[in-house]
Design a protein around this motif. Sequence first.
Motif, PDB file in Angstrom:
ATOM      1  N   ASP A   1       0.826  -1.209   0.000  1.00 41.87           N
ATOM      2  CA  ASP A   1       0.000   0.000   0.000  1.00 41.87           C
ATOM      3  C   ASP A   1       0.861   1.260   0.000  1.00 41.87           C
ATOM      4  OD1 ASP A   1      -2.314  -1.439  -0.055  1.00 41.87           O
ATOM      5  OD2 ASP A   1      -2.709  -1.303   2.101  1.00 41.87           O
ATOM      6  N   ALA A   2       1.887   1.257   0.840  1.00 42.72           N
ATOM      7  CA  ALA A   2       2.737   2.445   0.918  1.00 42.72           C
ATOM      8  C   ALA A   2       3.476   2.686  -0.394  1.00 42.72           C
ATOM      9  CB  ALA A   2       3.736   2.291   2.068  1.00 42.72           C
ATOM     10  N   ALA A   3       3.961   1.608  -1.024  1.00 44.39           N
ATOM     11  CA  ALA A   3       4.707   1.771  -2.273  1.00 44.39           C
ATOM     12  C   ALA A   3       3.814   2.234  -3.410  1.00 44.39           C
ATOM     13  CB  ALA A   3       5.392   0.458  -2.636  1.00 44.39           C
ATOM     14  N   LEU A   4       2.607   1.674  -3.486  1.00 41.11           N
ATOM     15  CA  LEU A   4       1.721   2.001  -4.602  1.00 41.11           C
ATOM     16  C   LEU A   4       1.037   3.357  -4.438  1.00 41.11           C
ATOM     17  CD1 LEU A   4       0.111  -1.519  -5.149  1.00 41.11           C
ATOM     18  CD2 LEU A   4       1.980  -0.463  -6.425  1.00 41.11           C
TER      19      LEU A   4
ATOM     20  N   GLN B   1       8.062   6.122  -4.407  1.00 41.53           N
ATOM     21  CA  GLN B   1       9.289   6.239  -3.627  1.00 41.53           C
ATOM     22  C   GLN B   1       8.968   6.487  -2.157  1.00 41.53           C
ATOM     23  OE1 GLN B   1      12.494   5.703  -5.189  1.00 41.53           O
ATOM     24  NE2 GLN B   1      10.873   4.946  -6.561  1.00 41.53           N
ATOM     25  N   LEU B   2       9.669   5.768  -1.282  1.00 38.45           N
ATOM     26  CA  LEU B   2       9.496   5.878   0.152  1.00 38.45           C
ATOM     27  C   LEU B   2      10.796   6.348   0.788  1.00 38.45           C
ATOM     28  CD1 LEU B   2       7.680   2.475   0.852  1.00 38.45           C
ATOM     29  CD2 LEU B   2       6.614   4.715   0.595  1.00 38.45           C
TER      30      LEU B   2
ATOM     31  N   ASP C   1      13.953   5.435  -9.092  1.00 37.31           N
ATOM     32  CA  ASP C   1      13.470   5.094 -10.436  1.00 37.31           C
ATOM     33  C   ASP C   1      12.045   4.562 -10.321  1.00 37.31           C
ATOM     34  OD1 ASP C   1      13.084   4.391 -13.033  1.00 37.31           O
ATOM     35  OD2 ASP C   1      14.747   2.954 -13.148  1.00 37.31           O
ATOM     36  N   PRO C   2      11.032   5.344 -10.667  1.00 38.90           N
ATOM     37  CA  PRO C   2       9.640   4.873 -10.546  1.00 38.90           C
ATOM     38  C   PRO C   2       9.337   3.664 -11.421  1.00 38.90           C
ATOM     39  CG  PRO C   2       9.729   7.255 -10.814  1.00 38.90           C
ATOM     40  CD  PRO C   2      11.099   6.740 -11.105  1.00 38.90           C
ATOM     41  N   ALA C   3      10.094   3.471 -12.501  1.00 35.00           N
ATOM     42  CA  ALA C   3       9.803   2.359 -13.408  1.00 35.00           C
ATOM     43  C   ALA C   3      10.070   1.006 -12.778  1.00 35.00           C
ATOM     44  CB  ALA C   3      10.627   2.505 -14.689  1.00 35.00           C
ATOM     45  N   LYS C   4      10.840   0.964 -11.701  1.00 37.47           N
ATOM     46  CA  LYS C   4      11.161  -0.311 -11.062  1.00 37.47           C
ATOM     47  C   LYS C   4      10.095  -0.764 -10.059  1.00 37.47           C
ATOM     48  CE  LYS C   4      16.201   0.278 -11.346  1.00 37.47           C
ATOM     49  NZ  LYS C   4      17.454   0.340 -10.553  1.00 37.47           N
ATOM     50  N   VAL C   5       9.198   0.135  -9.664  1.00 34.20           N
ATOM     51  CA  VAL C   5       8.283  -0.183  -8.571  1.00 34.20           C
ATOM     52  C   VAL C   5       7.197  -1.164  -9.014  1.00 34.20           C
ATOM     53  CG1 VAL C   5       6.642   0.770  -6.915  1.00 34.20           C
ATOM     54  CG2 VAL C   5       8.757   2.012  -7.450  1.00 34.20           C
ATOM     55  N   ALA C   6       6.557  -0.900 -10.153  1.00 38.11           N
ATOM     56  CA  ALA C   6       5.454  -1.758 -10.597  1.00 38.11           C
ATOM     57  C   ALA C   6       5.905  -3.196 -10.835  1.00 38.11           C
ATOM     58  CB  ALA C   6       4.800  -1.171 -11.843  1.00 38.11           C
ATOM     59  N   PRO C   7       7.008  -3.448 -11.558  1.00 37.79           N
ATOM     60  CA  PRO C   7       7.439  -4.846 -11.705  1.00 37.79           C
ATOM     61  C   PRO C   7       7.784  -5.505 -10.372  1.00 37.79           C
ATOM     62  CG  PRO C   7       8.517  -3.447 -13.340  1.00 37.79           C
ATOM     63  CD  PRO C   7       7.839  -2.532 -12.372  1.00 37.79           C
ATOM     64  N   ALA C   8       8.396  -4.742  -9.466  1.00 39.23           N
ATOM     65  CA  ALA C   8       8.738  -5.326  -8.168  1.00 39.23           C
ATOM     66  C   ALA C   8       7.485  -5.649  -7.366  1.00 39.23           C
ATOM     67  CB  ALA C   8       9.630  -4.353  -7.392  1.00 39.23           C
ATOM     68  N   ALA C   9       6.471  -4.781  -7.406  1.00 35.61           N
ATOM     69  CA  ALA C   9       5.218  -5.054  -6.700  1.00 35.61           C
ATOM     70  C   ALA C   9       4.506  -6.262  -7.304  1.00 35.61           C
ATOM     71  CB  ALA C   9       4.316  -3.823  -6.742  1.00 35.61           C
ATOM     72  N   THR C  10       4.563  -6.389  -8.629  1.00 38.14           N
ATOM     73  CA  THR C  10       3.953  -7.550  -9.288  1.00 38.14           C
ATOM     74  C   THR C  10       4.630  -8.844  -8.853  1.00 38.14           C
ATOM     75  OG1 THR C  10       3.393  -6.177 -11.210  1.00 38.14           O
ATOM     76  CG2 THR C  10       3.387  -8.573 -11.511  1.00 38.14           C
ATOM     77  N   ALA C  11       5.947  -8.812  -8.708  1.00 37.71           N
ATOM     78  CA  ALA C  11       6.671 -10.000  -8.251  1.00 37.71           C
ATOM     79  C   ALA C  11       6.281 -10.363  -6.821  1.00 37.71           C
ATOM     80  CB  ALA C  11       8.170  -9.754  -8.353  1.00 37.71           C
ATOM     81  N   VAL C  12       6.039  -9.356  -5.988  1.00 33.80           N
ATOM     82  CA  VAL C  12       5.618  -9.637  -4.610  1.00 33.80           C
ATOM     83  C   VAL C  12       4.243 -10.290  -4.594  1.00 33.80           C
ATOM     84  CG1 VAL C  12       4.960  -8.574  -2.432  1.00 33.80           C
ATOM     85  CG2 VAL C  12       7.045  -7.851  -3.581  1.00 33.80           C
ATOM     86  N   VAL C  13       3.314  -9.770  -5.387  1.00 33.72           N
ATOM     87  CA  VAL C  13       1.969 -10.361  -5.433  1.00 33.72           C
ATOM     88  C   VAL C  13       2.040 -11.797  -5.950  1.00 33.72           C
ATOM     89  CG1 VAL C  13      -0.311 -10.176  -6.488  1.00 33.72           C
ATOM     90  CG2 VAL C  13       0.846  -8.119  -5.672  1.00 33.72           C
ATOM     91  N   ALA C  14       2.853 -12.030  -6.971  1.00 35.70           N
ATOM     92  CA  ALA C  14       3.011 -13.406  -7.472  1.00 35.70           C
ATOM     93  C   ALA C  14       3.603 -14.302  -6.401  1.00 35.70           C
ATOM     94  CB  ALA C  14       3.894 -13.399  -8.719  1.00 35.70           C
ATOM     95  N   GLY C  15       4.545 -13.777  -5.624  1.00 37.00           N
ATOM     96  CA  GLY C  15       5.105 -14.568  -4.528  1.00 37.00           C
ATOM     97  C   GLY C  15       4.081 -14.891  -3.464  1.00 37.00           C
TER      98      GLY C  15
END
Length: 246
Positions: free
Chosen positions: A76-79, A85-86, A176-190
């Motif tokens: 939630d905080a990241a999205l 960016q946090l 780099d904002p472009a790295k956040v969405a793929p990283a969040a997607t990987a967390v949800v898949a995990g």
Amino acid sequence: MRALPARRLASSALCATLLTAVAAPTALAADAGPAREQRARSAPRAPLPGADGLAAQARSLGDAGGVLAAITPLLDAALKADKGQLAKDQATKLAAAVQDAIKKATAATTPTTPTTPTAADPAAPTAPAAPASPAAPGLTKGGQAGTAAIADVKAASLAALQKAVDGLAAATTSGDPAKVAPAATAVVAGEVNVLAATLVGGGLPAPDLPGLPKPPSAPAAVPPAPAAPSLPAAPAAPAAPKPATG
């Protein structure tokens, strides 16, 4: 005039009798209460049939739920953050909470190995001889090997989720904002993988909600290794020539 003191004495005696009649049962009940509690605590308790299995299922779901609940604040905080960016300390704190939950779930997933008593202990019973191993053992879902394999799958899913969480925490502080969405997607898949490993390998009952597809089942056995090809037979040696006569 002398009758009045007698009446007063009679009245006092009657009041005392009434007080005794009222207070005595209360005092006896107060004394009997701790005795009943002591007897209830000392009485043998019969275990609920199947309680151990149900408790293990509840713990398995609780551990998985604890991991998911710890990840939600980080996602939630990241999205919701500006450009994803946090602050460094915020990302570290949220990621540490997830790490603690994953460590707890991993510790519950790891099977414990029973200790074998040593021969030096005279009170320890002699361990029976191990049975001969079959030629090609299979990992069955109900055996010890199958249980270990399922535990390995759950542990691997938790390790992969931890790696994805670390990646998300790094992305939220990378600038780099472009790295956040793929990283969040990987967390949800995990998270989905952890849930799947828990549902398949947690010894849980199959869902019976109408309309749900049949869940996948754990692999029953590992296929045996193919047999090594046999070597061709050596050709027969040619016969020696006969000597000439004459």
